[in-house]
Design a protein around this motif. Structure first.
Motif, PDB file in Angstrom:
ATOM      1  N   LEU A 199      14.087 -10.955 -39.729  1.00 49.05           N
ATOM      2  CA  LEU A 199      14.680 -11.225 -38.415  1.00 49.05           C
ATOM      3  C   LEU A 199      13.623 -11.591 -37.374  1.00 49.05           C
ATOM      4  CD1 LEU A 199      17.388  -9.967 -39.579  1.00 49.05           C
ATOM      5  CD2 LEU A 199      17.818  -9.396 -37.204  1.00 49.05           C
ATOM      6  N   ASP A 200      12.481 -10.883 -37.418  1.00 51.57           N
ATOM      7  CA  ASP A 200      11.411 -11.169 -36.454  1.00 51.57           C
ATOM      8  C   ASP A 200      10.750 -12.521 -36.704  1.00 51.57           C
ATOM      9  OD1 ASP A 200      11.799  -8.899 -34.968  1.00 51.57           O
ATOM     10  OD2 ASP A 200      10.406  -7.683 -36.141  1.00 51.57           O
ATOM     11  N   ALA A 201      10.859 -13.027 -37.932  1.00 53.04           N
ATOM     12  CA  ALA A 201      10.196 -14.298 -38.263  1.00 53.04           C
ATOM     13  C   ALA A 201      11.057 -15.514 -37.906  1.00 53.04           C
ATOM     14  CB  ALA A 201       9.839 -14.321 -39.750  1.00 53.04           C
ATOM     15  N   LEU A 202      12.333 -15.285 -37.557  1.00 55.09           N
ATOM     16  CA  LEU A 202      13.203 -16.420 -37.211  1.00 55.09           C
ATOM     17  C   LEU A 202      12.736 -17.062 -35.906  1.00 55.09           C
ATOM     18  CD1 LEU A 202      16.651 -14.800 -38.071  1.00 55.09           C
ATOM     19  CD2 LEU A 202      15.677 -16.809 -39.212  1.00 55.09           C
ATOM     20  N   GLU A 203      12.767 -18.362 -35.845  1.00 55.38           N
ATOM     21  CA  GLU A 203      12.300 -19.047 -34.641  1.00 55.38           C
ATOM     22  C   GLU A 203      13.444 -19.603 -33.788  1.00 55.38           C
ATOM     23  OE1 GLU A 203       9.543 -21.850 -36.303  1.00 55.38           O
ATOM     24  OE2 GLU A 203       7.969 -20.339 -36.450  1.00 55.38           O
ATOM     25  N   MET A 204      14.472 -20.160 -34.434  1.00 52.66           N
ATOM     26  CA  MET A 204      15.569 -20.771 -33.682  1.00 52.66           C
ATOM     27  C   MET A 204      16.763 -19.823 -33.525  1.00 52.66           C
ATOM     28  SD  MET A 204      17.853 -24.141 -34.598  1.00 52.66           S
ATOM     29  CE  MET A 204      18.838 -23.368 -35.876  1.00 52.66           C
ATOM     30  N   SER A 247      16.196 -24.723 -42.454  1.00 54.26           N
ATOM     31  CA  SER A 247      14.736 -24.694 -42.410  1.00 54.26           C
ATOM     32  C   SER A 247      14.233 -23.465 -41.648  1.00 54.26           C
ATOM     33  CB  SER A 247      14.170 -26.022 -41.896  1.00 54.26           C
ATOM     34  OG  SER A 247      13.825 -25.918 -40.552  1.00 54.26           O
ATOM     35  N   ASP A 248      14.980 -23.007 -40.630  1.00 50.40           N
ATOM     36  CA  ASP A 248      14.579 -21.777 -39.932  1.00 50.40           C
ATOM     37  C   ASP A 248      14.659 -20.578 -40.874  1.00 50.40           C
ATOM     38  OD1 ASP A 248      13.677 -20.245 -37.811  1.00 50.40           O
ATOM     39  OD2 ASP A 248      15.694 -19.884 -36.998  1.00 50.40           O
ATOM     40  N   ILE A 249      15.763 -20.481 -41.612  1.00 49.94           N
ATOM     41  CA  ILE A 249      15.930 -19.344 -42.527  1.00 49.94           C
ATOM     42  C   ILE A 249      14.878 -19.398 -43.644  1.00 49.94           C
ATOM     43  CG2 ILE A 249      17.498 -18.364 -44.260  1.00 49.94           C
ATOM     44  CD1 ILE A 249      19.760 -18.807 -42.344  1.00 49.94           C
ATOM     45  N   ASP A 250      14.612 -20.578 -44.136  1.00 49.31           N
ATOM     46  CA  ASP A 250      13.644 -20.743 -45.219  1.00 49.31           C
ATOM     47  C   ASP A 250      12.240 -20.303 -44.785  1.00 49.31           C
ATOM     48  OD1 ASP A 250      12.809 -21.489 -47.782  1.00 49.31           O
ATOM     49  OD2 ASP A 250      12.198 -23.480 -47.078  1.00 49.31           O
ATOM     50  N   GLN A 251      11.818 -20.774 -43.605  1.00 49.45           N
ATOM     51  CA  GLN A 251      10.468 -20.397 -43.160  1.00 49.45           C
ATOM     52  C   GLN A 251      10.386 -18.893 -42.889  1.00 49.45           C
ATOM     53  OE1 GLN A 251       9.208 -19.363 -39.992  1.00 49.45           O
ATOM     54  NE2 GLN A 251      11.217 -19.388 -38.965  1.00 49.45           N
TER      55      GLN A 251
END
Ligand SMILES: *Cc1c(COP(=O)(O)O)cnc(C)c1O
Length: 394
Positions: A324-329, A383-387
């Protein structure tokens, strides 16, 4: 115009209740608390219910009526009332029918505030409840007592997306003269119509997919004329009324419900397929995904799979939080049903008050993540979930 025989989108767009004399194309907001009478006789006839008409906005208002009449057309209900929030709809739909000493049977995975009503508030008035696990069809029959007046459930369940077979639970209820109340918030009338499967009362939080843009609270209770007559008595005199402004917003929202839900479902399906093949993901749940344990029922009961996808991040609680913390969008929020995609970690937020064992029984594993798939381009969602999955890898 006769709307009954028109298609879903046409009903949602073209049904109208009132206009001003200004020839406006968009329906105006009737921001008024009360209405005028033509004469003393007119007032008397309205109060005596010899005439239909608006008296006071706690009872009826053209914007709220338009919203709820559209919902009735979409759900196949005879009548309904709008409420200020989804929880007002849940509470009033239960309180209108249960008396001291009565008993209600509900699925264990009900929405958090519904759980509080059942466990903390109704007992104050001597109303008891029993919970049935989502996969325990026989449990409904077993839970019935001589005082059982209502079955209450949600399908698909939150957040595990387990399904309850509406027709089968209705059959058990009918044999015992028990009312069935279904919170149809997750599916919306576009994907599932419980009343057509024999359910007596359909309740909605309009705050989610019906508004669909995270702007307003709202709710509705729908059913037969007879059922709604009881609900109206409670609603009119206790005052959970919707504001006309929100009624206007939500009636407009219904105009785009079908196109929005089509895209929510399309994006969610693509996301579920992507996650199914991801090395950092253990289990993906989506009703119309072939791997869903109740795939056949989902295909029968829901016309599409809905906008919510849940999955388990490998590594459990810590990994779920890191993800969750790594999500950007994506937004981190407890809400759902918005144009914006939202990620929720139920074990540390919405369901943190439950014990580990209670979480297990409603299918919430430590690494479970719920995604409310929004209407952004699916490439950007994926792509947000993947990264985030790759960055949170242990
Ligand atoms: C959000 C929600 C509710 C409560 O609705 P509010 O509009 O927030 O009061 C009830 N049931 C379900 C399934 C929900 O998701």
């Amino acid at each position: 115009m006769m709307m009954k025989n028109k298609e879903f989108e046409t009903k949602a767009i073209r049904h109208q209740v009132a206009r001003s004399d200004q020839r406006e194309h968009s329906v105006p907001i009737f921001a008024t608390s009360s209405y005028m009478f033509d004469s003393a006789e007119h007032a008397r006839a309205l109060f005596a219910k010899e005439l239909d008409g608006n008296v006071y906005s706690r009872y009826s208002n053209p914007n709220n009526d338009e919203f709820v009449q559209k919902l009735c057309l979409l759900e196949g209900a005879e009548s309904g009332i709008s409420t200020a929030s989804g929880m007002a709809a849940m509470f009033v739909s239960i309180a209108s029918f249960l008396n001291q000493g009565d008993h209600i049977v509900a699925c264990r995975s009900v929405f958090g505030s519904t759980h509080q009503i059942l466990t903390q508030l109704l007992p104050r008035w001597g109303i008891t409840h029993s919970y049935v696990d989502v996969h325990d069809l026989e449990g409904w029959e077993k839970a019935i007592t001589p005082n059982t007046k209502m079955f209450f459930f949600e399908t698909p369940s939150n957040p595990a997306l387990d399904l309850i077979d509406i027709e089968k639970v209705v059959a058990i209820a009918k044999a015992h003269n028990i009312l069935v109340n279904v919170d149809n918030c997750f599916a919306t009338p576009y994907l599932q119509n419980p009343i057509k499967l024999g359910v007596d009362i359909v309740t909605h939080s309009a705050t989610k997919f019906i508004d669909g843009q995270g702007r307003t609270l709202g709710g509705a209770i729908l059913g037969s004329e007879k059922v709604i007559e009881e609900v109206m008595f409670m609603g009119r005199h206790t005052g959970p009324a919707m504001s006309p402004f929100n009624g206007w917003i939500l009636s407009k929202s219904l105009e785009t419900l079908a196109v929005r839900m089509d895209r929510h479902c399309e994006n969610a399906t693509e996301l579920a397929n992507f996650l199914s093949d991801h090395a950092q993901v253990r289990l993906v749940k989506y009703p119309h995904l072939r791997s869903h344990p109740q795939y056949e029922l989902a295909m029968k009961q829901m016309s599409k799979g809905g906008g919510i996808v849940t999955f388990e991040v490998k590594g459990g609680l810590e990994q779920g939080r890191k993800f969750l913390d790594a999500l950007e969008m994506m937004s981190l929020s407890a809400n759902l049903g918005d144009t914006r995609s939202i990620a929720t970690h139920p074990a540390s937020t919405t369901h943190s008050k439950l014990s580990e064992e209670e979480r297990q029984t409603v299918g919430i594993t430590p690494g479970l993540v719920r995604i409310s798939t929004g209407l952004e381009n699916i490439k950007d969602i994926i792509s947000d979930i993947d990264q985030a999955l790759n960055r949170s890898k242990s």
